[in-house]
Design an enzyme around this catalytic site. Sequence first.
Site, PDB file in Angstrom:
ATOM      1  N   GLU A 195      -6.644  -7.568  -1.239  1.00  0.00           N
ATOM      2  CA  GLU A 195      -7.049  -7.717   0.345  1.00  0.00           C
ATOM      3  C   GLU A 195      -8.465  -6.982   0.234  1.00  0.00           C
ATOM      4  OE1 GLU A 195      -4.719  -5.322   3.216  1.00  0.00           O
ATOM      5  OE2 GLU A 195      -3.046  -5.984   2.232  1.00  0.00           O
ATOM      6  N   GLU A 247       0.988  -0.983  -0.147  1.00  0.00           N
ATOM      7  CA  GLU A 247      -0.005  -0.053   0.199  1.00  0.00           C
ATOM      8  C   GLU A 247       0.786   1.405   0.047  1.00  0.00           C
ATOM      9  OE1 GLU A 247      -2.793  -0.415   3.168  1.00  0.00           O
ATOM     10  OE2 GLU A 247      -3.932  -1.967   1.996  1.00  0.00           O
TER      11      GLU A 247
END
Length: 662
Positions: A308, A150
């Site tokens: 995710e 991320e």
Amino acid sequence: MLPPQLSGIAYGGDYSPEQWPVEVQEADIALMLEAGVTLVTVGIHTWALMEPAEGTYDFDWLDEIIDRLHAAGIQVDLATPSVAPPAWFSYAYPSALPVTRSGQRLGYGARQSICPSSPDYRRAAAALVERLGARYAGHPAVVLWHVYNEYGAPQSECYCDTSRAAFHTWLRARYGTLGALNQAWGTSFWGQQYGAWEHIDVPREGPTAVNPAQRLDFARFTNDELLACYRNERDILHRLDPGTPVTTNFAGTINGKATDLWTWAPELDVVANDNYLTAERADNHIELAMSADLARGVAGGGPWLLMEHSTGAVNWQPRNIAKLPGQMRRNSLAHVAHGSDSVLFFQWRASLFGAEKFHSAMLPHAGTDSAIWREVVRLGTDLRGLAEVAGSLVRTRVAVIWSWPSWWALELDWRPSADLSYRRQLDLYYEALWREHVTVDFVAPGADLSQYSLVVAAHTYLLSAEEAGNLAEFAASGGHLLVSYFSGIADEHDALHPGGYPGALREVLGIGVEEFHPLRAGETIMLTGGHTGQVWSEPVRSAGAEPYWTYLDGPDAGHPAVTRHAYGDGVAWYVSTELTVAGLRELLADVLAGAGITRPGFPDTVELVRRHAPECSYLFIINHGEEAVTVPVDGVDLLDGTRREKEIKVAGGATAVVREPA
Ligand SMILES: [Zn+2]
């Protein structure tokens, strides 16, 4: 390119065996097989284990884990651990810790305590990735490389002296001369002309608003530095293991403000997206669809990977609302509907300690005698039934412009109203289209638009002359363009397009606006047809456009509020206030009809998305409402195997996936 070894819809999640004793790790494998897990991500936060002291490496523990997974036939997405440098690194290289805009150096103890421009960080990450890549290149279990975790969330900008020097290098490459920079930044305002590169500061907090062009370029610079960190590792992996694709998981495409993903798209072998819902939003399945559509857009329309999401609650929102029974299944299948070829979670087994111990997992703290585990096992069965969907494509004739530079620039200091919000406007237009059962592609302002019948540009504040020309050309050649207020105002340097509003889009829209009339907080105004506006009003003058709806009150009573302009072979619509979702849906009914796009007449709680394969298509019918819905179909429901020749009844909360002949 998806990993060639993947077959069907990959199922699994982040796996952190390093948090557990070996007997738990062995039990994990049996439970993964019970759930139908096919792919797990290993290694994200394990730098301190891989390199316990600088230059001392240990991969024996990782060999054991990967071998155990491989023996069970579970594939591995192997992560580089560069998101979380070990304590020894930050102790030895304190200048690699990031500095905030207000000048505070952040400490160690979380993750992402990294200056993206730090040469010490990049060198240390590269040294580790060299060894990791060499050790596992060609390993039969490793089907995908996963760099970092991320980018940009939450740490992105750094205002340290290293970053300042890197910003100078970046600016020299962008502008070449100080004269060009001074012109682009409009430094004759407030007497800011620069006579030496070293005099330029990072746009740290000032006594009042800092030069917006400087801040906009710093946002671009930050994006490029994060991307350079990704390339730093990716290039090593490509060299050492050329047969295995490399990705990084985006911090939620629609939430990742720091990264302009149109610049990342060509750098990834496969796009991977994380999606966490705003738990308190009752209809957050719309936000999910928006994120998935944007991930598909970044993937150029091809399949992508949901890297995710969550089985239940997350741990970092103000109130972490758990998912209702069945919601996790609908969420998962919705991602597949919108083009994902995987359903992966954070994480496999819920942690007992650390910052995310209250985050849900596939295997919750309560163990296997739990509703979540039973849903996880059922979902594994569902996804095996959908294996043939993998690789099929979503197609649509409607596109929505997504522009990170518009987002950055629109929300800088001193805009005409504090109520201007890029995301709220995009959410509004997306929701109205979603409720009309229109699947949309997200595209960059300069993208090829020739395959679309309707293009929506909401709050596309920043448009270069070329990008504005692209939108005008789309309309001139027969397309239907729908533009919201505060679009086309500024160029790529946040300098206004001259001649009045809406700047670069005046001609195609056939209107002119001399002054903005932002409304007071909470104020609403009446339009013809019983519609209301809020946030904004404008004294729109026609320069060829026809009034469609008109202001009945407010500062611009009597002026057109919504206009329609026949332009070339197409049409350009303009909406000069913020409509409600209901008002926008009424407008869209006419806009879509004009563009030749039919709207199926189903309740707006039902989501319909089609993926296309050469021989057939797959219609996903996801019923987010409580009432059953009947949809005409002719095909086989892949989730229960039954043939439906005329119609299918989908119960409230249920999902069907029907294979139809092409
Ligand atoms: Zn820095």
